[in-house]
Motif scaffolding. Structure first.
Motif, mmCIF file in Angstrom:
data_model
loop_
_atom_site.group_PDB
_atom_site.id
_atom_site.type_symbol
_atom_site.label_atom_id
_atom_site.label_comp_id
_atom_site.label_asym_id
_atom_site.label_seq_id
_atom_site.Cartn_x
_atom_site.Cartn_y
_atom_site.Cartn_z
ATOM 1 N N ALA A 1 4.099 0.929 5.857
ATOM 2 C CA ALA A 1 4.092 -0.318 5.082
ATOM 3 C C ALA A 1 2.715 -0.560 4.471
ATOM 4 N N LEU A 2 1.674 -0.307 5.259
ATOM 5 C CA LEU A 2 0.317 -0.548 4.755
ATOM 6 C C LEU A 2 -0.020 0.415 3.624
ATOM 7 N N ARG A 3 0.455 1.665 3.764
ATOM 8 C CA ARG A 3 0.202 2.623 2.683
ATOM 9 C C ARG A 3 0.886 2.167 1.395
ATOM 10 N N LEU A 4 2.130 1.703 1.527
ATOM 11 C CA LEU A 4 2.862 1.243 0.341
ATOM 12 C C LEU A 4 2.114 0.085 -0.318
ATOM 13 N N MET A 5 1.629 -0.856 0.482
ATOM 14 C CA MET A 5 0.898 -2.006 -0.079
ATOM 15 C C MET A 5 -0.408 -1.551 -0.746
ATOM 16 N N ASP B 1 -1.124 1.405 -1.997
ATOM 17 C CA ASP B 1 -0.873 2.161 -3.233
ATOM 18 C C ASP B 1 -0.368 1.255 -4.351
ATOM 19 N N TYR C 1 -1.981 0.845 -8.057
ATOM 20 C CA TYR C 1 -1.246 1.073 -9.310
ATOM 21 C C TYR C 1 -1.307 -0.156 -10.212
ATOM 22 N N TYR D 1 7.464 -1.169 -5.907
ATOM 23 C CA TYR D 1 6.874 0.159 -5.717
ATOM 24 C C TYR D 1 7.874 1.245 -6.107
#
Lengths: 474, 441
Positions: A104-108, A110, A114, A328
């Motif tokens: 979840a933290l990686r998605l946030m 990234d 972007y 995302y």
């Protein structure tokens, strides 16, 4: 349509509570206990039928074109729904700790990166839960900056074409709002602006493209005037859908902004949310962003609250995370070229519709539009109003455009087709608008009494406000 | 690869209809120096399969365990019907119901949501939702400040620390002082509350059940507020408790606010949540956010409509009661579908949550955990054990999340864990936890 309360019958049940055979080791003392609950008794089929039947009374993007100006009602890909409901996201507890939340933290992390690339901002926070929440957080950042720099600036400038949330957000931070006029061509009146900007002005908020759907040709000059006086330039990013891959807020001279993920990045509006209003800032404002922030240390993501200059928390946790998952997915699916094609087609569709309609309806400013355009009801015969047109178009199976906004155009009819409508649909919508224009001449009552085919006739809003009934009573 | 519906030949014909030669021409109003010269630096486009694999991998990189975490987000069973109904495109992809003639579905559901929140809180008027519990509390406090000259707010230190932090942010922006009332024995200290209030105080704010799980004596706090002539705001993070405990309206609470995620919404890494706000009737025109009212259409049929909109930003602009526009509509729909299904079984479910937490507390005390507070609790409670951080870490490696370590949020609460059981935790799961813990302690 009756309410669910009409269907309640004592003895019915849709919710089997587990019957574990366990003692109560710590009974709640009698004096804290309330009386029996006052909800309803229905069975599961009642509930599913009731809400399914209710859903049939809604217009939606999944059922028809929804050219609601300023709202970017594009099609919402179904894949995004599947991904947002993955148990690894949906069942993740916000206090699970960094070690359990790496995905979840990686998605946030990234997604924030972007968004920064798309807008030319330095850093993003995903914490604000909606556009207005992003505006509020941003005005707080501006306030905090001047406080830290020992300046007492009192005023925020807002054009007469602005969304109502802009002045409301400013007022919630104790700033005074001053309205900047627009020129007849729809740009900010630079001469008037220059007279208004002084050392009391903290910032100006501007939507780009503006709420007339026009790109302000003097945008860099506006930025220069503000920066010359030490003030910030804020972009209401509601209309980002027109500009992705074409230009960026950073290039235009904006210092901070919000993005509505539920508009440009195709997360569904849900009948009024949840949306998400991430905010982006230039480098010198990054230390004021809300906490916590997601940082990458080595190959580990971490929630970090160690920013003494931050405005603080603005949300119970980290914002509308599951909305960010959808955005995302949309962004990764499209990539740079897909985003650019999205904006190009949004602008193409709007200009195409404008070309088809401008002969039939009054056009206050006749120039290239971006992703939306504003007509008005001026000159419609027989007292037909923008509201009448909005109601009549429902009979043709289209949602209404936004009407009576922006406020600077009297009787505004604001059309935003979005890029996901096919040419056939655009043609059908234009034909319907032209037919209504003809009806206004020949059979005005047909228009003025519309809608005729909607689930209900025109609704009496005056009585609703005069004698408010805000809950169901038996 | 994009989601547009325009073919190459469409495009050519449409450009001709506009009267331009190329796509470039429709952007000719953007000054050249501002135009991007190269593509955005983003990862390349992906197919659906690739996106699903990528994001599925991210979901799998999160670890969902046996959990006894609460603290403002609660794990509850969501009936399949709730997911099904909220995924109906007619609800999911509609906008805010500005055109009531084609939005009766959304409007009726919000009206029902308002009704259910009023019934649960025992108050007269509830709005269509706010972002989350923390911002709902901030908005509730702002309601008591609006149009007045008050300079401070008295807030219990037993309120969720994130909510206190958000309130501090909002109040700072308005130049209002936050007076935190230090709790004693896990609950708001009545003499300190009295002491915190003066003629410049706009409201007394307390959470019950509070952040530590303790049930506050709202009756006593409401009496203090009445004596000092300030409104009292009750914050609630676990509204399931309203099925068992006295309602805010029973104590004469003026405004109830907080988090309703528990009603049919997932914990979702903390968002979307579902802020709710209810108040006595006299506050109706000061409420922030959407309100749906019942009326009739031209043919005399019952219909619903957004009402009292002159409070709102799109009409009142800088004089609006709040800047809120988009709220948490779909989460409110999920809540009303959930509450329809749960109905009057809410009392039984609340009682089960309480009994499971009491069982968890009892079993943990048997193996060396100590209770920290004596005050009665509802569905979560604070326990202490030496070396709590290490134990929690070892448990995590075995796939268990026992609770929330409080020392990070409340310095001084070393070795304290906030634990919570819900109907998602079976008695057998609690037995297994104890078994695993015995091997660790």
């Amino acid at each position: 349509m009756s309410a669910i309360f009409d269907k309640s019958t004592p003895g019915k049940s849709a919710f089997p509570v587990p019957q574990y055979d366990i003692p109560d080791f710590d009974p709640v003392p009698e004096r804290f206990l309330g009386g029996p609950p006052d909800l309803i008794d229905v069975d599961e089929a009642d509930v599913v039928r009731h809400y399914t039947n209710l859903s049939h009374m809604n217009f939606s993007v999944d059922t028809q074109m929804y050219p609601l100006g300023s709202c970017t009602m594009k099609y919402n890909p179904k894949m995004n729904e599947r991904l947002a409901s993955l148990p690894g996201f949906a069942d993740l507890h916000p206090l699970s700790g960094d070690a359990c939340s790496q995905g979840a933290l990686r998605l946030m992390h990234d997604l924030a990166r972007y968004l920064a690339e798309i807008t030319g901002m330095y850093e993003f926070s995903l914490a604000p839960a909606a556009g207005a929440h992003g505006e509020l957080s941003s005005v707080m950042i501006i306030k905090k900056y001047f406080q830290e720099h020992g300046e007492r600036r009192t005023t925020v400038l807002i054009p007469d074409s602005a969304h109502g949330t802009n002045p409301a957000s400013v007022a919630m931070c104790g700033f005074e709002v001053k309205e900047v006029p627009s020129t007849p061509e729809g740009d900010v009146d630079i001469a008037a602006l220059e007279l208004m900007v002084d050392e009391n002005v903290a910032a100006m908020m501007l939507t780009s493209p503006n709420t007339l759907g026009l790109f302000d040709r003097n945008i860099r000059r506006i930025a220069d005037v503000l920066h010359g006086a030490g003030a910030f330039f804020y972009c209401d990013g509601a209309n980002l859908n027109a500009l992705m891959g074409i230009t960026r807020m950073g290039e235009m001279g904006f210092d901070l902004m919000h993005v509505n993920l539920h508009k440009t990045f195709s997360t569904p509006h849900g009948g009024g949310g949840p949306g998400a209003g991430p905010i982006g800032v230039v480098e010198k404002l990054a230390k004021y962003l809300p906490v916590p922030r997601v940082i990458l240390e080595g190959d580990t993501y971490r929630l970090d609250t160690g920013y003494p200059s931050s405005i603080g928390r603005v949300h119970s946790f980290y914002g509308n995370f599951l909305v960010c998952v959808r955005a995302y997915a949309y962004l990764r699916r499209l990539g740079a070229e897909g985003l650019r094609a999205t904006s190009e087609t949004a602008v193409l569709n709007a200009n195409y519709l404008l070309a088809k309609l401008k002969g039939a309806f009054h056009l206050p400013v006749d120039r290239l539009c971006k992703h939306e355009f504003v007509l008005s009801d001026r000159g419609l015969p027989n007292g037909v109003t923008a509201n009448d047109v909005a109601k009549r178009i429902l009979d043709y199976g289209f949602h209404a455009p936004t009407v009576y906004f922006p406020l600077l155009v009297e009787g505004a009819i604001m059309v935003e087709p979005t890029e996901t409508e096919s040419r056939e649909t655009l043609d059908a919508f234009a034909d319907a608008m032209l037919a209504i224009r003809a009806e206004a001449d020949k059979d005005p009552d047909l228009v003025k009494k519309a809608p005729h085919c909607a689930p209900v006739k025109r609704v009496d809003a005056v009585t609703a406000a005069r004698r408010p009934v805000l809950k169901w009573d038996d | 690869m994009d989601y547009t519906g325009i073919t190459d030949s469409d495009r050519a014909e449409m450009l001709a209809a506009i009267g331009v030669k190329s796509l470039e021409d429709i952007f000719s109003d953007i000054p050249n120096p501002l135009r991007l010269r190269c593509p955005l630096d983003l990862p390349g486009p992906l197919s659906d399969i690739e996106v699903e694999k990528l994001i599925g991998g991210m979901a799998n990189a999160n670890r969902i365990m046996h959990s006894f975490l609460g603290g403002g987000a609660y794990r509850h069973h969501v009936p399949a019907a709730v997911d099904h109904l909220s995924q109906r495109g007619e609800f999911l992809t509609a906008y805010t119901p500005y055109q009531p003639e084609v939005s009766q579905g959304t409007l009726t559901a919000i009206f029902e949501f308002q009704t259910m929140i009023c019934r649960l809180t025992g108050l007269d008027v509830a709005n269509a939702s706010l972002y989350d519990g923390a911002t709902a509390m901030a908005e509730a406090v702002l309601m008591t400040l609006r149009g007045g000259e008050k300079k401070n707010v008295a807030v219990s230190g037993a309120v969720h620390p994130h909510y206190l932090a958000v309130l501090r942010t909002y109040l700072w922006a308005n130049g209002i002082e936050l007076r935190e009332i230090t709790p004693r024995g896990g609950i708001t200290n009545a003499p300190s509350a009295t002491h915190a209030i003066d003629s410049d105080t706009s409201a007394l704010v307390a959470q019950s059940p509070n952040f530590f799980g303790c049930i506050e004596d709202m009756e006593a706090l409401a009496d203090i507020a009445r004596e000092q002539k300030v409104p009292i705001i009750q914050v609630i993070t676990e509204p399931l408790g309203l099925g068992l405990l006295k309602k805010p309206g029973d104590f004469g609470v003026d405004i109830a606010c907080g988090e309703a995620q528990s009603f049919g919404n997932y914990t979702g890494f903390g968002g979307p949540m579902l802020g709710f706000l209810a108040a006595k009737g006299e506050y109706m025109r000061r409420m922030p956010g959407r309100l749906v009212g019942r009326t009739i259409d031209e043919s005399g049929r019952e219909a619903y409509v957004l009402t009292l909109q002159t409070r709102e930003q799109h009409i009142r602009r800088e004089r609006a009661t709040s800047n809120i526009c988009t709220n948490q509509g779909l989460c409110a729909l999920r809540a009303v579908a959930y509450l329809s299904l749960l109905g009057n079984h809410i009392g039984g479910l609340a009682a089960l949550n309480h009994r499971l937490t009491a069982l968890l507390k009892h079993r943990l005390e048997e193996i060396g955990f100590d209770p920290v507070f004596e005050a009665p609790f509802f569905n979560e409670t604070v326990l202490r054990i030496g070396g709590a951080r290490g134990i929690a870490e070892r448990l995590r490696r075995e796939g268990w999340q026992l609770g929330l370590l409080l020392e990070d949020m409340h310095p001084g609460m070393t070795d304290c864990l906030l634990v919570c059981a819900t109907e998602m935790n079976t008695p057998e799961e609690i037995d297994s936890l104890v078994h695993v813990l015995k091997g660790i302690i």
